[in-house]
Design a protein around this motif. Structure first.
Motif, PDB file in Angstrom:
ATOM      1  N   GLY A  83      -6.035  -8.295   0.024  1.00 23.69           N
ATOM      2  CA  GLY A  83      -6.893  -8.867  -1.369  1.00 23.69           C
ATOM      3  C   GLY A  83      -7.532  -8.150  -1.938  1.00 23.69           C
ATOM      4  N   ASP A  84      -9.097  -8.498  -1.381  1.00 20.17           N
ATOM      5  CA  ASP A  84      -9.583  -7.001  -2.188  1.00 20.17           C
ATOM      6  C   ASP A  84     -10.345  -6.728  -1.045  1.00 20.17           C
ATOM      7  OD1 ASP A  84     -10.721  -9.544  -0.376  1.00 20.17           O
ATOM      8  OD2 ASP A  84     -12.618 -10.023  -2.037  1.00 20.17           O
ATOM      9  N   SER A  85      -9.943  -6.376  -0.139  1.00 16.97           N
ATOM     10  CA  SER A  85     -10.168  -5.077   1.313  1.00 16.97           C
ATOM     11  C   SER A  85      -9.252  -4.603   1.651  1.00 16.97           C
ATOM     12  CB  SER A  85     -10.927  -6.153   2.148  1.00 16.97           C
ATOM     13  OG  SER A  85      -9.522  -5.975   2.864  1.00 16.97           O
ATOM     14  N   LYS A  86      -9.138  -3.177   2.099  1.00 17.12           N
ATOM     15  CA  LYS A  86      -7.672  -2.068   2.359  1.00 17.12           C
ATOM     16  C   LYS A  86      -7.942  -1.851   3.868  1.00 17.12           C
ATOM     17  CE  LYS A  86      -9.874   1.713   0.250  1.00 17.12           C
ATOM     18  NZ  LYS A  86      -9.614   2.479  -1.138  1.00 17.12           N
ATOM     19  N   LEU A  87      -8.039  -0.922   4.659  1.00 17.07           N
ATOM     20  CA  LEU A  87      -7.535  -0.533   5.597  1.00 17.07           C
ATOM     21  C   LEU A  87      -6.692   0.627   5.907  1.00 17.07           C
ATOM     22  CD1 LEU A  87      -8.587  -0.764   8.850  1.00 17.07           C
ATOM     23  CD2 LEU A  87      -5.601  -1.400   9.105  1.00 17.07           C
ATOM     24  N   GLU A  88      -7.096   2.015   6.029  1.00 10.86           N
ATOM     25  CA  GLU A  88      -7.057   3.427   6.265  1.00 10.86           C
ATOM     26  C   GLU A  88      -7.239   3.764   7.320  1.00 10.86           C
ATOM     27  OE1 GLU A  88      -8.778   5.717   3.183  1.00 10.86           O
ATOM     28  OE2 GLU A  88      -8.284   4.839   1.559  1.00 10.86           O
ATOM     29  N   THR A  89      -5.696   4.328   8.149  1.00 11.01           N
ATOM     30  CA  THR A  89      -5.872   4.677   9.351  1.00 11.01           C
ATOM     31  C   THR A  89      -5.084   6.142   9.034  1.00 11.01           C
ATOM     32  OG1 THR A  89      -5.496   2.854  10.008  1.00 11.01           O
ATOM     33  CG2 THR A  89      -4.567   4.885  11.833  1.00 11.01           C
ATOM     34  N   VAL A  90      -5.557   7.368   9.089  1.00 12.73           N
ATOM     35  CA  VAL A  90      -5.341   8.672   9.838  1.00 12.73           C
ATOM     36  C   VAL A  90      -5.130   8.875  10.922  1.00 12.73           C
ATOM     37  CG1 VAL A  90      -5.510  10.961   8.954  1.00 12.73           C
ATOM     38  CG2 VAL A  90      -6.343   9.379   7.808  1.00 12.73           C
ATOM     39  N   LEU A  91      -4.036   9.952  11.631  1.00  9.54           N
ATOM     40  CA  LEU A  91      -3.036  10.171  12.731  1.00  9.54           C
ATOM     41  C   LEU A  91      -2.863  11.466  12.620  1.00  9.54           C
ATOM     42  CD1 LEU A  91      -1.766   6.514  14.041  1.00  9.54           C
ATOM     43  CD2 LEU A  91      -3.591   7.128  14.470  1.00  9.54           C
TER      44      LEU A  91
ATOM     45  N   GLY B 171       1.047  -0.952   0.068  1.00  6.45           N
ATOM     46  CA  GLY B 171       0.174  -0.014   0.240  1.00  6.45           C
ATOM     47  C   GLY B 171       1.443   1.245  -0.202  1.00  6.45           C
ATOM     48  N   SER B 172       0.680   2.646   0.624  1.00  9.03           N
ATOM     49  CA  SER B 172       0.951   3.194   0.643  1.00  9.03           C
ATOM     50  C   SER B 172       0.898   4.510   2.322  1.00  9.03           C
ATOM     51  CB  SER B 172       0.954   4.434  -0.490  1.00  9.03           C
ATOM     52  OG  SER B 172      -0.598   4.640  -0.062  1.00  9.03           O
ATOM     53  N   SER B 173       1.847   5.238   2.750  1.00  5.97           N
ATOM     54  CA  SER B 173       2.162   6.225   3.306  1.00  5.97           C
ATOM     55  C   SER B 173       2.579   7.407   3.434  1.00  5.97           C
ATOM     56  CB  SER B 173       3.025   5.054   4.593  1.00  5.97           C
ATOM     57  OG  SER B 173       2.462   6.026   5.760  1.00  5.97           O
ATOM     58  N   THR B 174       1.725   7.972   4.060  1.00  7.03           N
ATOM     59  CA  THR B 174       2.534   9.226   4.121  1.00  7.03           C
ATOM     60  C   THR B 174       2.457  10.675   5.313  1.00  7.03           C
ATOM     61  OG1 THR B 174       1.671   9.775   1.972  1.00  7.03           O
ATOM     62  CG2 THR B 174       2.265  11.698   2.807  1.00  7.03           C
ATOM     63  N   LEU B 175       3.495  11.082   5.376  1.00  3.61           N
ATOM     64  CA  LEU B 175       3.462  11.891   6.574  1.00  3.61           C
ATOM     65  C   LEU B 175       3.580  13.031   6.905  1.00  3.61           C
ATOM     66  CD1 LEU B 175       4.005  11.465   9.676  1.00  3.61           C
ATOM     67  CD2 LEU B 175       6.498  11.908   9.298  1.00  3.61           C
ATOM     68  N   THR B 176       3.083  13.993   6.927  1.00  6.04           N
ATOM     69  CA  THR B 176       2.244  15.622   6.866  1.00  6.04           C
ATOM     70  C   THR B 176       3.162  16.555   7.751  1.00  6.04           C
ATOM     71  OG1 THR B 176       0.937  14.931   4.278  1.00  6.04           O
ATOM     72  CG2 THR B 176       1.271  17.104   5.383  1.00  6.04           C
ATOM     73  N   PHE B 177       3.712  17.443   7.629  1.00  7.15           N
ATOM     74  CA  PHE B 177       4.065  18.460   8.457  1.00  7.15           C
ATOM     75  C   PHE B 177       3.300  20.151   8.099  1.00  7.15           C
ATOM     76  CE2 PHE B 177       6.175  21.893  10.738  1.00  7.15           C
ATOM     77  CZ  PHE B 177       6.312  22.225  11.881  1.00  7.15           C
TER      78      PHE B 177
ATOM     79  N   LYS C  51     -10.229   3.292   9.246  1.00  8.01           N
ATOM     80  CA  LYS C  51     -11.230   2.740   8.208  1.00  8.01           C
ATOM     81  C   LYS C  51     -11.319   1.495   7.221  1.00  8.01           C
ATOM     82  CE  LYS C  51     -13.874   7.015   7.134  1.00  8.01           C
ATOM     83  NZ  LYS C  51     -12.919   8.465   7.545  1.00  8.01           N
ATOM     84  N   TRP C  52     -12.233   0.647   7.376  1.00  4.72           N
ATOM     85  CA  TRP C  52     -11.640  -0.267   6.615  1.00  4.72           C
ATOM     86  C   TRP C  52     -12.948  -1.201   5.833  1.00  4.72           C
ATOM     87  CZ3 TRP C  52     -12.761  -5.796   9.131  1.00  4.72           C
ATOM     88  CH2 TRP C  52     -12.465  -7.718   7.685  1.00  4.72           C
ATOM     89  N   TYR C  53     -12.863  -1.498   4.576  1.00  6.90           N
ATOM     90  CA  TYR C  53     -13.265  -1.158   3.467  1.00  6.90           C
ATOM     91  C   TYR C  53     -13.325  -2.930   2.965  1.00  6.90           C
ATOM     92  CZ  TYR C  53     -12.736   3.846   2.580  1.00  6.90           C
ATOM     93  OH  TYR C  53     -12.285   5.265   2.330  1.00  6.90           O
TER      94      TYR C  53
END
Length: 766
Positions: free
Chosen positions: A373-381, A308-314, A416-418
């Motif tokens: 697989g055919d689902s994904k998990l999105e996390t925002v902190l 997947g992917s991950s991004t860190l923002t300041f 969120k879990w899709y």
């Protein structure tokens, strides 16, 4: 909270042994079969993209197995969004055929539960491109947000404004930045939205509580700032923009540079704004202390792997907002408005002088998408630190003394879990939460709201059933808020300690279906809620901006609303019509009104001020919006657009009007665009009017305002690769009172004619 942070660190370091997958294909014109060079292909879950070559071919590597959304866009064509399942271990071929468009009527939106086109969504989402700031001579993002039908702004001068969606404002409207709610002491109309254009690509607006994805308090709606996509893999590029404004001798500059390779992407954004006091009636009257100084910085780094992917923002932003001191504005014997503060001699003063707000924001944001697989998990902190101080006048000191000084710290999470698609049902489950503390520092002379702690916890589930011509959506969420404050006493101002708990079950149901080939109907019901904010519960002191003494009520109940919304869209080749009507009932609506009493000031007990108190009553707001576009396919260089919005808000107990309700507005705009005029490329000309009808449907003791019409003009072109735009707002220097302005009661008019010149230069390093 700590477990979530550890989880994100774990998933971002995961490695798999499977081979990388390449996604490739070709982009063509559907009718002519001509290859399209320069089309943008973006993979949402991988947060990476590329462009098609001269043969229309594209290739994106480094993907893993999973379900991906692929977004393809090309200037002059309809944007396509397609979901595909990648399961093999070598390469996947996905070709696209794009359709030419004469006018954009089916944009892709991301604020719905799923990234999809407007026609596939069950509720209407308005979309604004950030580039509209340049084309409309805007100084802040609110200058383009409030041009949307059904959206207005409560203003304090030309730089401080808060959004109003269908009559609801304050923290009834949720602001979302980088995928999570933005906290900025939004309980006061004097506090601006607090968001600038740094790193933003588009702004999406949801009207009403139809979206359950973004948290409680979205009773009025959501304003979602969508961050810019990474640049194409293997490139480093950006833009630099400078703009000047004549009315207040203002200027804004911003620049960004972004880069990406196969597994990493990054970006740096900076901005600065300087604005003097604004004028009306030519340069006859300068509205004192309506100036601004703002500097912002934003940077991000992202990684994308097979998982997947991950991004860190300041983000860091610091702004000084001048406060017009009400006691300096008087009406003389001839009935003319006069500024009795004669200490300022400059015509265009820029120096920060008391009274003023000083607002500093720090935000650290992490967003991670993990594929299963055919689902994904999105996390925002996110960690947010909002420091807000207010300085009052003091003899012998331009900076005055520190009247208020508050530090608001917020820790937010959004998970969120899709879930995998099941028999055409697409479902999301998730949880959101916030831990927040407000602290008054010892530097300040007083407190308006006390030290407090707030804890939020919410759970949600939404699902969508796509039957092609009929789309259904269902959703529910449960929220609980625990709030506690500390006792405060000083001078004649006392704030008792309180402890409160609020909870609510919200829901929504919507449908979208075609009544005929080109006629689509969207029907929605949604409920929402809002806990009373600290100001409404505990306020007991003087507001410098209005010179009112405000009194809260610690026994307030939660607000709860129920909205029915109907939207119809009729689209043909040469024109389109979009109309919406809504009915919003609100239980325990909180509003402020004068008591008729005078009380001693907590700043100087020898002075008495008019007391204002917060009250509760059931209320109803009903209204609608209309948009009509003529875009002839035979005249591709011109189109005409007209928009209208109207509403009425009333209390249920005595049928009186609610305060600060937007008036009926009409806008008409004629657009011209040419590929080439003489030696100039991409020439556009916009000419429009905005008419606001008189507002006589006002609350008791609220000021009525007459109708007015403004004329706006814009022209722009490209010279080489640079974009040059000239705009003129309020072209004929009309003197008018905005019924949503907090300065109207002092007889202060809105800004006169303002000419803006902007230049945007691309930066292409690689």
């Amino acid at each position: 909270m700590k477990l979530l942070f550890f989880f994100v660190i774990l998933v971002t370091t995961l490695q798999t042994s499977s081979a990388q997958i390449i996604l490739k294909g070709q982009i063509k014109d559907k009718n002519t079969q001509i290859n399209l060079q320069g089309a943008t292909i973006y993979v949402v879950e991988a947060n990476k993209g590329t462009s098609s070559d001269e043969s229309g071919n594209y290739s994106i590597s480094g993907l893993g197995k999973g379900s991906y959304k692929i977004q393809v866009s090309y200037l002059g064509y309809e944007t396509v969004i397609e979901e595909t399942q990648i399961s093999n271990t070598s390469e996947t071929i996905l070709n696209f055929e794009l359709i030419k468009k004469s006018f954009e009527i089916n944009e892709v939106v991301v604020s719905s539960p799923y990234i999809l086109s407007q026609e596939k969504n069950t509720f209407k989402i308005d979309l604004i491109d950030k580039n509209e700031m340049q084309k409309k001579g805007a100084f802040t993002v609110m200058d383009i947000i409030n041009k949307t039908p059904g959206v207005d702004a409560i203003t304090t001068g030309s730089i401080v404004s808060r959004p109003v969606i269908r009559g609801l404002s304050g923290n009834r409207v949720l602001t979302v930045v980088d995928g999570i709610r933005f906290e900025t002491q939004q309980w006061d109309d004097e506090h601006g939205i607090g968001v600038n254009e740094l790193g933003i690509d588009k702004i999406e607006i949801i009207k009403g509580p139809a979206s359950l994805l973004y948290g409680a308090e979205a009773m009025g709606g959501v304003i979602n700032f969508i961050k810019s996509k990474p640049v194409d893999v293997g490139t480093i590029r950006g833009n630099a923009l400078a703009a000047i404004y004549t009315n207040n001798l203002g200027a804004r500059v911003n620049a960004d540079i972004n880069g990406a390779n196969e597994n990493l992407n990054w970006g740096i954004n900076i901005s600065s704004k300087l604005l003097s006091d604004y004028f009306f009636n030519g340069y006859d009257f300068r509205v004192p202390n309506t100036r601004l100084l703002e500097n912002g910085f934003k940077t991000y780094a992202g990684i994308n792997k097979k998982w997947g992917s991950s991004t860190l923002t300041f983000t860091n932003n610091k702004a000084f907002y001048g406060i017009l001191d009400a006691k300096d504005i008087v009406i003389d014997e001839q009935g003319q408005i006069t500024n009795v503060d004669v200490g300022e001699k400059e015509k265009f003063p820029f120096e920060v002088e008391a009274p003023f707000h000083e607002v500093t924001d720090y935000r650290i944001n992490s967003k991670t998408t993990v594929l299963f697989g055919d689902s994904k998990l999105e996390t925002v902190l996110e960690y947010q630190n909002n420091k807000r101080a207010e300085n009052e006048e003091q003899t012998g000191s331009k900076k005055g003394y520190r009247y208020l000084d508050m530090n608001l710290q917020s820790y937010n999470y959004d998970v969120k879990w899709y879930l995998p698609t099941w028999k055409k049902f697409k479902t999301i489950v998730g949880s959101q939460g916030m831990h927040q503390t407000n602290k008054n520092t010892s530097k300040a002379a007083t407190q308006i709201i006390p030290d407090a702690t707030i804890n939020d916890l919410g759970f949600l589930a939404v699902t969508k059933l796509d039957l092609d011509k009929i789309i259904l959506s269902f959703g529910t969420r449960y929220d609980v808020r625990n709030l506690s404050t500390q006792y405060y006493s000083a001078n004649n101002s006392n704030i008792d300690a309180i402890s409160r708990s609020y909870n609510n079950l919200s829901s929504s149901i919507g449908s979208s279906f075609y009544l005929a080939k080109d006629l689509q109907l969207k029907v929605n019901y949604a409920s929402g809620y809002r806990a009373p904010n600290l100001n409404e519960l505990t306020s007991n002191g003087v507001k410098l901006e209005s010179q009112h003494y405000e009194i809260g009520n610690s026994n307030f109940k939660k607000e709860q609303n129920h909205q029915f919304d109907f939207n119809v869209n009729y689209s043909k080749k040469n024109f389109s019509v979009d109309a919406s009507v809504f009915w919003n009932t609100i239980n325990n609506f909180i509003y402020i009104a004068p008591t008729g009493n005078q009380v001693a000031s907590n700043i100087d007990p020898t002075i008495t001020l008019e007391a204002y108190q917060f009250y509760q009553s059931d209320a109803t707001i009903r209204g609608g919006e209309l948009s009509f576009n003529i875009h002839p396919s035979s005249i591709k260089w011109a189109h005409f657009e007209t928009k209208a919005s109207s509403l009425i808000g009333k209390r249920s107990d005595d049928d009186s009007y609610l305060p600060m309700m937007p008036t009926t507005k009409f806008t008409n705009t004629l657009y011209f665009s040419f590929d080439k005029v003489l030696n100039l490329k991409d020439v556009f000309i916009n000419l429009g009017t905005m008419t606001a009808l008189k507002q006589d449907k006002v609350a008791t003791n609220e000021m009525k305002t007459p109708s007015y019409t403004l004329v706006n003009f814009a022209i722009g072109t490209k010279i080489k690769k640079s974009e040059i735009t000239l705009t003129a707002n309020n072209l004929f220097d009309k003197k008018y009172l905005n019924n949503m302005s907090r300065l109207r009661s002092f007889g202060i008019y809105e800004p006169g004619m303002n000419i803006s010149l902007s230049v945007k230069v691309p930066i292409d390093i690689k």
